[in-house]
Write an enzyme that holds these catalytic residues in place. Sequence first.
Site, PDB file in Angstrom:
ATOM      1  N   HIS A  50       1.872  -8.763   4.874  1.00  0.00           N
ATOM      2  CA  HIS A  50       0.604  -8.037   4.970  1.00  0.00           C
ATOM      3  C   HIS A  50      -0.137  -8.310   3.651  1.00  0.00           C
ATOM      4  CE1 HIS A  50      -1.456  -4.335   6.854  1.00  0.00           C
ATOM      5  NE2 HIS A  50      -2.174  -4.587   5.780  1.00  0.00           N
ATOM      6  N   GLU A  65      -3.887  -1.614  14.521  1.00  0.00           N
ATOM      7  CA  GLU A  65      -4.535  -0.696  13.576  1.00  0.00           C
ATOM      8  C   GLU A  65      -5.851  -0.219  14.150  1.00  0.00           C
ATOM      9  OE1 GLU A  65      -5.264  -2.071   9.528  1.00  0.00           O
ATOM     10  OE2 GLU A  65      -3.295  -3.037   9.473  1.00  0.00           O
ATOM     11  N   GLU A  91      -5.799   1.696  -1.056  1.00  0.00           N
ATOM     12  CA  GLU A  91      -6.739   0.976  -0.195  1.00  0.00           C
ATOM     13  C   GLU A  91      -7.290  -0.271  -0.920  1.00  0.00           C
ATOM     14  OE1 GLU A  91      -7.313   0.924   2.915  1.00  0.00           O
ATOM     15  OE2 GLU A  91      -9.181  -0.210   2.935  1.00  0.00           O
ATOM     16  N   TRP A  92      -6.394  -1.182  -1.278  1.00  0.00           N
ATOM     17  CA  TRP A  92      -6.758  -2.486  -1.869  1.00  0.00           C
ATOM     18  C   TRP A  92      -7.791  -2.353  -2.992  1.00  0.00           C
ATOM     19  CZ3 TRP A  92      -2.737  -5.001  -0.554  1.00  0.00           C
ATOM     20  CH2 TRP A  92      -2.194  -4.887   0.719  1.00  0.00           C
ATOM     21  N   TRP A 108      -4.064   3.591  11.746  1.00  0.00           N
ATOM     22  CA  TRP A 108      -4.007   3.351  10.309  1.00  0.00           C
ATOM     23  C   TRP A 108      -4.577   4.593   9.658  1.00  0.00           C
ATOM     24  CZ3 TRP A 108      -1.743  -0.331   7.383  1.00  0.00           C
ATOM     25  CH2 TRP A 108      -1.956  -0.195   5.997  1.00  0.00           C
ATOM     26  N   GLN A 120       0.804  -1.220   0.000  1.00  0.00           N
ATOM     27  CA  GLN A 120       0.000   0.000   0.000  1.00  0.00           C
ATOM     28  C   GLN A 120       0.841   1.276   0.000  1.00  0.00           C
ATOM     29  OE1 GLN A 120      -2.351  -1.754   3.423  1.00  0.00           O
ATOM     30  NE2 GLN A 120      -3.977  -0.627   2.408  1.00  0.00           N
ATOM     31  N   TYR A 127     -11.669  -1.776  14.005  1.00  0.00           N
ATOM     32  CA  TYR A 127     -12.274  -0.611  13.375  1.00  0.00           C
ATOM     33  C   TYR A 127     -13.760  -0.487  13.659  1.00  0.00           C
ATOM     34  CZ  TYR A 127      -8.178  -0.304  10.225  1.00  0.00           C
ATOM     35  OH  TYR A 127      -6.926  -0.172   9.695  1.00  0.00           O
ATOM     36  N   PHE A 165      -7.189   7.176   4.323  1.00  0.00           N
ATOM     37  CA  PHE A 165      -7.093   6.821   5.739  1.00  0.00           C
ATOM     38  C   PHE A 165      -5.998   7.623   6.452  1.00  0.00           C
ATOM     39  CE2 PHE A 165      -9.699   2.978   5.150  1.00  0.00           C
ATOM     40  CZ  PHE A 165     -10.216   2.759   6.422  1.00  0.00           C
ATOM     41  N   ASN A 167      -6.348  -5.476  15.102  1.00  0.00           N
ATOM     42  CA  ASN A 167      -6.780  -4.414  14.190  1.00  0.00           C
ATOM     43  C   ASN A 167      -8.276  -4.241  14.414  1.00  0.00           C
ATOM     44  OD1 ASN A 167      -4.223  -4.407  13.151  1.00  0.00           O
ATOM     45  ND2 ASN A 167      -4.791  -5.100  11.102  1.00  0.00           N
ATOM     46  N   ARG A 173       4.754   0.911  12.671  1.00  0.00           N
ATOM     47  CA  ARG A 173       4.444  -0.443  12.208  1.00  0.00           C
ATOM     48  C   ARG A 173       4.437  -0.436  10.682  1.00  0.00           C
ATOM     49  NH1 ARG A 173      -1.001  -3.364  11.372  1.00  0.00           N
ATOM     50  NH2 ARG A 173      -0.169  -5.343  10.658  1.00  0.00           N
ATOM     51  N   GLU A 178      -3.739  -9.908   9.630  1.00  0.00           N
ATOM     52  CA  GLU A 178      -5.121 -10.300   9.342  1.00  0.00           C
ATOM     53  C   GLU A 178      -5.232 -11.529   8.444  1.00  0.00           C
ATOM     54  OE1 GLU A 178      -7.202  -6.926   7.724  1.00  0.00           O
ATOM     55  OE2 GLU A 178      -7.215  -5.866   9.633  1.00  0.00           O
TER      56      GLU A 178
HETATM   57  C1  GBH Z   1      -7.158  -3.327   7.420  1.00  0.00           C
HETATM   58  O1  GBH Z   1      -8.205  -4.195   7.092  1.00  0.00           O
HETATM   59  C2  GBH Z   1      -5.905  -3.677   6.636  1.00  0.00           C
HETATM   60  O2  GBH Z   1      -4.969  -4.341   7.449  1.00  0.00           O
HETATM   61  C3  GBH Z   1      -5.260  -2.489   5.984  1.00  0.00           C
HETATM   62  O3  GBH Z   1      -4.332  -2.922   5.044  1.00  0.00           O
HETATM   63  C4  GBH Z   1      -6.311  -1.588   5.389  1.00  0.00           C
HETATM   64  O4  GBH Z   1      -5.779  -0.554   4.628  1.00  0.00           O
HETATM   65  C5  GBH Z   1      -7.119  -1.024   6.539  1.00  0.00           C
HETATM   66  O5  GBH Z   1      -7.632  -2.035   7.336  1.00  0.00           O
HETATM   67  C6  GBH Z   1      -8.261  -0.123   6.119  1.00  0.00           C
HETATM   68  O6  GBH Z   1      -9.214  -0.826   5.394  1.00  0.00           O
HETATM   69  O7  GBH Z   1     -15.393  -6.588   4.740  1.00  0.00           O
HETATM   70  O8  GBH Z   1     -16.568  -7.820   3.118  1.00  0.00           O
HETATM   71  O9  GBH Z   1     -16.383  -5.452   2.860  1.00  0.00           O
HETATM   72  C7  GBH Z   1      -9.485  -3.855   7.615  1.00  0.00           C
HETATM   73  C8  GBH Z   1     -10.521  -4.912   7.405  1.00  0.00           C
HETATM   74  C9  GBH Z   1     -11.443  -6.431   5.869  1.00  0.00           C
HETATM   75  C10 GBH Z   1     -11.854  -4.132   5.563  1.00  0.00           C
HETATM   76  C11 GBH Z   1     -11.842  -6.709   4.423  1.00  0.00           C
HETATM   77  C12 GBH Z   1     -12.272  -4.382   4.132  1.00  0.00           C
HETATM   78  C13 GBH Z   1     -13.199  -5.916   2.582  1.00  0.00           C
HETATM   79  C14 GBH Z   1     -14.254  -6.940   2.409  1.00  0.00           C
HETATM   80  N1  GBH Z   1     -10.896  -5.099   6.016  1.00  0.00           N
HETATM   81  N2  GBH Z   1     -12.798  -5.711   3.987  1.00  0.00           N
HETATM   82  S1  GBH Z   1     -15.707  -6.668   3.333  1.00  0.00           S
END
Ligand code: GBH
Length: 488
Positions: free
Chosen positions: A128, A388, A444-445, A437, A26, A316, A453, A314, A83, A174
Site C-alpha cells: 500500500h 475503500e 493521512e499521508w 476507510w 498509516q 470516494y 477518516f 477504491n 482489509r 492504487e
Molecule cells: C486512498 O486514496 C488511500 O488508499 C488511503 O491510503 C487513504 O488514506 C484514503 O484513500 C483516504 O485519502 O488527488 O491530487 O489531491 C484516495 C485517493 C489520491 C486522495 C491522491 C489524495 C492526493 C493528491 N487519493 N490524493 S490529489
Amino acid sequence: RALKESSDSSPFPSNFLFGTASSSYQFEGAFLSDGKGLNNWDVFTHKPGTIMDGTNGDIAVDHYHRYLEDVDLMKYIGVNSYRFSMSWARILPKGRFGKVNKAGIDYYNRLLDALLHRGIEPFVTLTHYDIPHELEERYGAWLSHEIQEDFKYYSGTCFKYFGNRVKYWITFNEPNVATICGYRTGIYPPSRCSGSFGNCSYGNSEREPLIAAHNVILSHAAAVDLYRTKYQISQGGRIGIVMNAAWFESISDSLEDKLAAERAQSFYMNWFLDPIILGKYPAEMHEILGDDLPVFSRYDLQKLKNGLDFIGVNHYTSFYVKDCIFSACEPGRGASKIEGFALQTPHRDGVLIGEPTALDWLYVHPQGMEKIVTYLKLRYNMPMFITENGFGERSNPNSSIKNELNDVKRKEYISSYLDALVTAVRKGADVRGYFVWSLLDNFEWTQGYTICFGLCHVDYASLERTPRLSAMWYKQFIYENMVSKALA
Ligand code: GBH
C-alpha cells in the site's frame, strides 16, 4: 425458499464481506521495532516540508502493539472481514538482498490468527504505497525492470508463510495514485516530478510515470503467475489489484466532452486494468502517447491476459470532465497530454458536483458509486470488491469529544454510497464486498494527522479509540443486512 429470497429486501448474499480497511504505514507505527527495515515513507516523512503538520508514521495509531484491541473493536462493530496491508520492509528489511525478518512474520501470524479466531476474513494487500528503502537506493525501485524480481520474491514469501490462511490477496493498492504522486506530481516518495508538474527542483522525463506503471503491471503479472502456478490450487485463494476509481462525468452532452470523460478513465484507471485484464493499453493512450508508451513483449503478454480474479475498487469521489483537444482548456487536473487532455473539475455552471469536504479532491456524489461499478461491469465483467469508501473531516483539537464522536456527515456519506451500491448490484454488477476507510483515524499521508477518516476516533495523546456515531450506524446496518437475515 425462492419465495423467501425474492421477498428478501437485502440484496447482499450471506457470504458478502462487510469490513473496514487500513494500511501498514498509516496504522502500525513501530517503524524501527523488531528488525523492520526502513521503507520509502519512513525516509520521506523524516524530510522537512513533506508532511503538512510535520508528523510521520513512526507511531501512527500503534496498531502493531494494539492490534488485539483493534480486532476486538471490529468484532464489536460486527464486520466479517478486515482489509489491511503487510509492510514489505517489516517482512524483508532489505528486499531480496537480505533475510526474512522472523519477528515480522510472527506479527502477521498473530494478527491473522486473531482475526480468524473471531471469524473475521483477512483481505491482505501486499503493498500500500510502501517499499523497502533499500530497493529505492539500489536500483530506483519502480523505474527499474529489476523490481519484478523483488516483488515476486516478496509476494512468494507472503504466499508461503500466510497463504494457508489468506484467501484474498491484493498485489497493489492504487498503483495509479502511487505512480502519479510519486513520479508525476512528486508529492509522494520518491518525489519525482515530470514535465510541468509539481515543484521538484529537477524535472524528469515525461515518460517516468509510464515506465513506473509498466513495471508495476509486470510485477503484478509476475506475482499472479507465481500464485497461480505454485500456490492457488493448494491454498484456494483469489488474487486481485485495487485501483483508485473516481467517476468521471461528462460536463456536457457534446460528443467531445463525452469522449474526454472516457479518456479521463482510460488514462487514470484503465491504464492498469486494460493491460492486466485485456492484455493491452487503452487505445486512447496509444493514440495520444504513441512511442512514449512502453511496449509489452510476447513473453510479458503470455502472463498478462486475465491476470486477475477480482477488481478492487477504491471509490470516494466524482469530477466533471471537459475536453481539451477540440477546445482550449486552462491548465488544471487532467488537462495535459499525459493525462489525456481531459480537464477534471468539480464545477459545472458554477454548481459543485457534490457537497465539498475538508479535502479538495473529495466531493459527495453517491451516484458516482453506481456509475463506476456499472462502468466496470460493462468494460471487464468481473467480480468486484469495494475495497475503500469513506469520508474525511478536518480534525479539531479544540472541539469536545462529544462533537468529535457525532460524525453525522460521515454516516450520511456511507449510507448514501451504500444505497447507490445496492442499485448497481440490483442491476447485475457482481460486487462481493464493501470496506469502509477506515476503522480508526490514522496517518493521512501528506495531510498527516490533520484529517480524520475513522469510524472510531483516536485520541493521539493516549491513543485511546472510541466508536463514533458512524461506527454504531455501520454496526446496525451490518446487523440488519446480514445477521437478522441469517436468523430469519
Ligand atoms: C486512498 O486514496 C488511500 O488508499 C488511503 O491510503 C487513504 O488514506 C484514503 O484513500 C483516504 O485519502 O488527488 O491530487 O489531491 C484516495 C485517493 C489520491 C486522495 C491522491 C489524495 C492526493 C493528491 N487519493 N490524493 S490529489
